[in-house]
Design a protein around this motif. Structure first.
Motif, PDB file in Angstrom:
ATOM      1  N   VAL A 109      16.091   2.084 -41.199  1.00  0.00           N
ATOM      2  CA  VAL A 109      16.850   2.230 -42.441  1.00  0.00           C
ATOM      3  C   VAL A 109      16.441   3.510 -43.167  1.00  0.00           C
ATOM      4  O   VAL A 109      17.278   4.212 -43.757  1.00  0.00           O
ATOM      5  N   THR A 110      15.150   3.844 -43.113  1.00  0.00           N
ATOM      6  CA  THR A 110      14.690   5.092 -43.723  1.00  0.00           C
ATOM      7  C   THR A 110      15.322   6.296 -43.036  1.00  0.00           C
ATOM      8  O   THR A 110      15.733   7.263 -43.698  1.00  0.00           O
ATOM      9  N   LEU A 111      15.425   6.257 -41.713  1.00  0.00           N
ATOM     10  CA  LEU A 111      16.079   7.351 -40.984  1.00  0.00           C
ATOM     11  C   LEU A 111      17.552   7.470 -41.370  1.00  0.00           C
ATOM     12  O   LEU A 111      18.064   8.575 -41.582  1.00  0.00           O
ATOM     13  N   ILE A 112      18.234   6.329 -41.467  1.00  0.00           N
ATOM     14  CA  ILE A 112      19.643   6.364 -41.879  1.00  0.00           C
ATOM     15  C   ILE A 112      19.761   6.939 -43.283  1.00  0.00           C
ATOM     16  O   ILE A 112      20.684   7.713 -43.576  1.00  0.00           O
ATOM     17  N   ALA A 113      18.838   6.563 -44.164  1.00  0.00           N
ATOM     18  CA  ALA A 113      18.886   7.068 -45.541  1.00  0.00           C
ATOM     19  C   ALA A 113      18.685   8.583 -45.579  1.00  0.00           C
ATOM     20  O   ALA A 113      19.376   9.284 -46.336  1.00  0.00           O
ATOM     21  N   GLU A 114      17.763   9.104 -44.773  1.00  0.00           N
ATOM     22  CA  GLU A 114      17.491  10.538 -44.794  1.00  0.00           C
ATOM     23  C   GLU A 114      18.644  11.335 -44.185  1.00  0.00           C
ATOM     24  O   GLU A 114      19.160  12.275 -44.788  1.00  0.00           O
ATOM     25  N   PHE A 115      19.043  10.962 -42.970  1.00  0.00           N
ATOM     26  CA  PHE A 115      20.150  11.673 -42.329  1.00  0.00           C
ATOM     27  C   PHE A 115      21.469  11.395 -43.049  1.00  0.00           C
ATOM     28  O   PHE A 115      22.314  12.283 -43.180  1.00  0.00           O
ATOM     29  N   GLY A 116      21.639  10.161 -43.508  1.00  0.00           N
ATOM     30  CA  GLY A 116      22.865   9.818 -44.218  1.00  0.00           C
ATOM     31  C   GLY A 116      22.995  10.557 -45.533  1.00  0.00           C
ATOM     32  O   GLY A 116      24.120  10.870 -45.952  1.00  0.00           O
ATOM     33  N   PHE A 117      21.882  10.845 -46.193  1.00  0.00           N
ATOM     34  CA  PHE A 117      21.937  11.609 -47.440  1.00  0.00           C
ATOM     35  C   PHE A 117      22.511  12.998 -47.189  1.00  0.00           C
ATOM     36  O   PHE A 117      23.319  13.501 -47.978  1.00  0.00           O
ATOM     37  N   ILE A 118      22.095  13.617 -46.084  1.00  0.00           N
ATOM     38  CA  ILE A 118      22.634  14.940 -45.745  1.00  0.00           C
ATOM     39  C   ILE A 118      24.132  14.843 -45.507  1.00  0.00           C
ATOM     40  O   ILE A 118      24.917  15.673 -45.996  1.00  0.00           O
ATOM     41  N   ALA A 119      24.552  13.821 -44.749  1.00  0.00           N
ATOM     42  CA  ALA A 119      25.988  13.633 -44.509  1.00  0.00           C
ATOM     43  C   ALA A 119      26.727  13.358 -45.808  1.00  0.00           C
ATOM     44  O   ALA A 119      27.857  13.837 -46.012  1.00  0.00           O
ATOM     45  N   ALA A 120      26.110  12.591 -46.710  1.00  0.00           N
ATOM     46  CA  ALA A 120      26.744  12.277 -47.991  1.00  0.00           C
ATOM     47  C   ALA A 120      26.944  13.541 -48.827  1.00  0.00           C
ATOM     48  O   ALA A 120      27.998  13.727 -49.457  1.00  0.00           O
TER      49      ALA A 120
END
Length: 286
Positions: free
Chosen positions: A76-87
Motif C-alpha cells: 500500500v505504501t508503494l501504491i501511495a508513493e507511485f500513485g501520488f506521482i500519477a495523481a
C-alpha cells in the motif's frame, strides 16, 4: 422565461453540468499514455510486487516466504508513493490541457462559466484516479490474503473496518496529489514543472521533514500534508512507524498531532490549491 434564457443561465452557472464533466472525463481518458501510466502506477505496482515475490517463493520455498506474508503495508505504501506521482500528472494535465491544446479561448467564448469549466475537472479526474486506485488496493488485499502462509497476522484475519480505513487513507492521499497538481498546474499554465516539483516534494523533502525534528520548527513541519497523512495512517499500515526516504522503516519522529490539526492541514491544502487554481482560471487572459 424563455427556453433561450434558461439555456443561457445554465451556461453561465458556476456549477458544472453532467455533460461538461463527462466531456472532460472522456478527454482525459483518451490520453492513452497518461491513462496507461496511471494504471501502471496504481494497479501494476501490486501486480509486479507480488509477482516477483511469488516467483522467488516458488523457486525456493525454504528460503523465501509466501508472497503475501507481511507485505500488505509495504505494498500500500508503494501504491501511495507511485500513485501520488500519477495523481500529480493527472491533476496537472487536467488543469492545463485546454491551454496546451489551444482550446481555452474557444471554451471561454461559448459563454460557459470559467469556474464551472475548472470545477468539472475535479470529478472527471478523480473518477479515473480513484477507481484505478481502488482496483490496485483490491488486488493488494486479495493477493495478501490468498498468497500468505498460515500466519495469524494475515490480512485475511483483519477486520473489515481496518481494510476500509486503509483503502480510504490511500484514496485520500492520492486525492491530495491530484488537487495540488490541478491547482499548481492551473497556476503555472504548464504540467511539466508542477509534476517535477511535486514529485521532489513528495519523494525527497516530505520524508526528511517527517523523520527529523527541526528545533523550533515543529509546527511548520506539521503543516506539510505528507506529515499529517503519515500520522493519519491506520494501524494496519503504520504500526507506529513511518517509511523513510530510503525505504527503511524508522520510528516516528514528530510528536503526534491531534485529529483536528491533521484534518485542518489536509483540508487546507486541498481547498487552498483548488482555490488558487480556480482564481487563476477565472483571471487568465483568453
Amino acid at each position: 422565461m424563455t427556453a433561450h434564457s434558461l439555456a443561457a443561465a445554465r451556461r453561465g452557472s458556476w456549477l458544472p453540468s453532467a455533460p461538461m464533466i463527462g466531456a472532460k472525463f472522456l478527454e482525459l481518458r483518451r490520453r492513452r499514455v497518461l491513462t496507461a501510466v496511471t494504471a501502471a502506477f496504481t494497479v501494476g505496482t501490486p501486480v509486479i510486487f507480488y509477482g516477483i515475490r511469488e516467483i522467488y517463493h516458488l523457486s525456493d520455498p525454504a528460503r523465501y516466504a509466501p508472497a503475501g506474508n507481511g507485505a500488505f503495508a509495504n505494498t500500500v505504501t508503494l501504491i501511495a508513493e507511485f500513485g501520488f506521482i500519477a495523481a500529480v500528472m493527472l491533476g496537472a494535465t487536467a488543469g492545463t490541457s485546454d491551454l496546451t491544446d489551444g482550446m481555452f479561448r474557444h471554451l471561454v467564448i461559448t459563454g460557459r462559466s470559467r469556474l464551472a469549466l475548472y470545477l468539472a475537472r475535479i470529478p472527471a479526474g478523480l473518477s479515473i484516479l480513484l477507481s484505478l486506485a481502488a482496483v490496485g488496493f483490491t488486488v493488494t488485499a486479495l493477493a495478501t490474503a490468498f498468497l500468505s502462509g498460515p500466519e495469524p497476522a494475515s490480512v485475511a484475519a483483519a477486520l473489515p473496518g481496518d481494510l476500509a480505513r486503509s483503502g480510504l487513507w490511500l484514496e485520500l492521499d492520492l486525492a491530495i496529489g491530484f488537487t495540488v497538481g490541478l491547482g499548481l498546474g492551473s497556476l503555472m499554465g504548464q504540467r511539466t514543472v508542477p509534476v517535477v516539483l511535486l514529485t521532489v516534494w513528495q519523494i525527497i523533502i516530505t520524508p526528511q521533514l517527517a523523520d527529523h525534528v527541526l528545533p523550533h520548527l515543529i509546527n511548520a513541519q506539521r503543516i506539510v500534508p505528507g506529515v499529517a497523512m503519515d500520522q493519519l495512517k491506520p494501524a494496519m499500515l503504520a504500526g507506529g512507524v513511518t517509511v523513510g526516504p530510503t525505504g527503511g522503516i524508522q520510528p516516528a519522529a514528530l510528536p503526534p498531532m491531534p485529529a483536528w490539526a491533521m484534518a485542518t492541514v489536509i483540508a487546507g491544502w486541498i481547498l487552498g490549491w483548488l482555490t488558487i487554481g480556480a482564481w487563476k482560471m477565472a483571471t487568465r487572459d483568453a
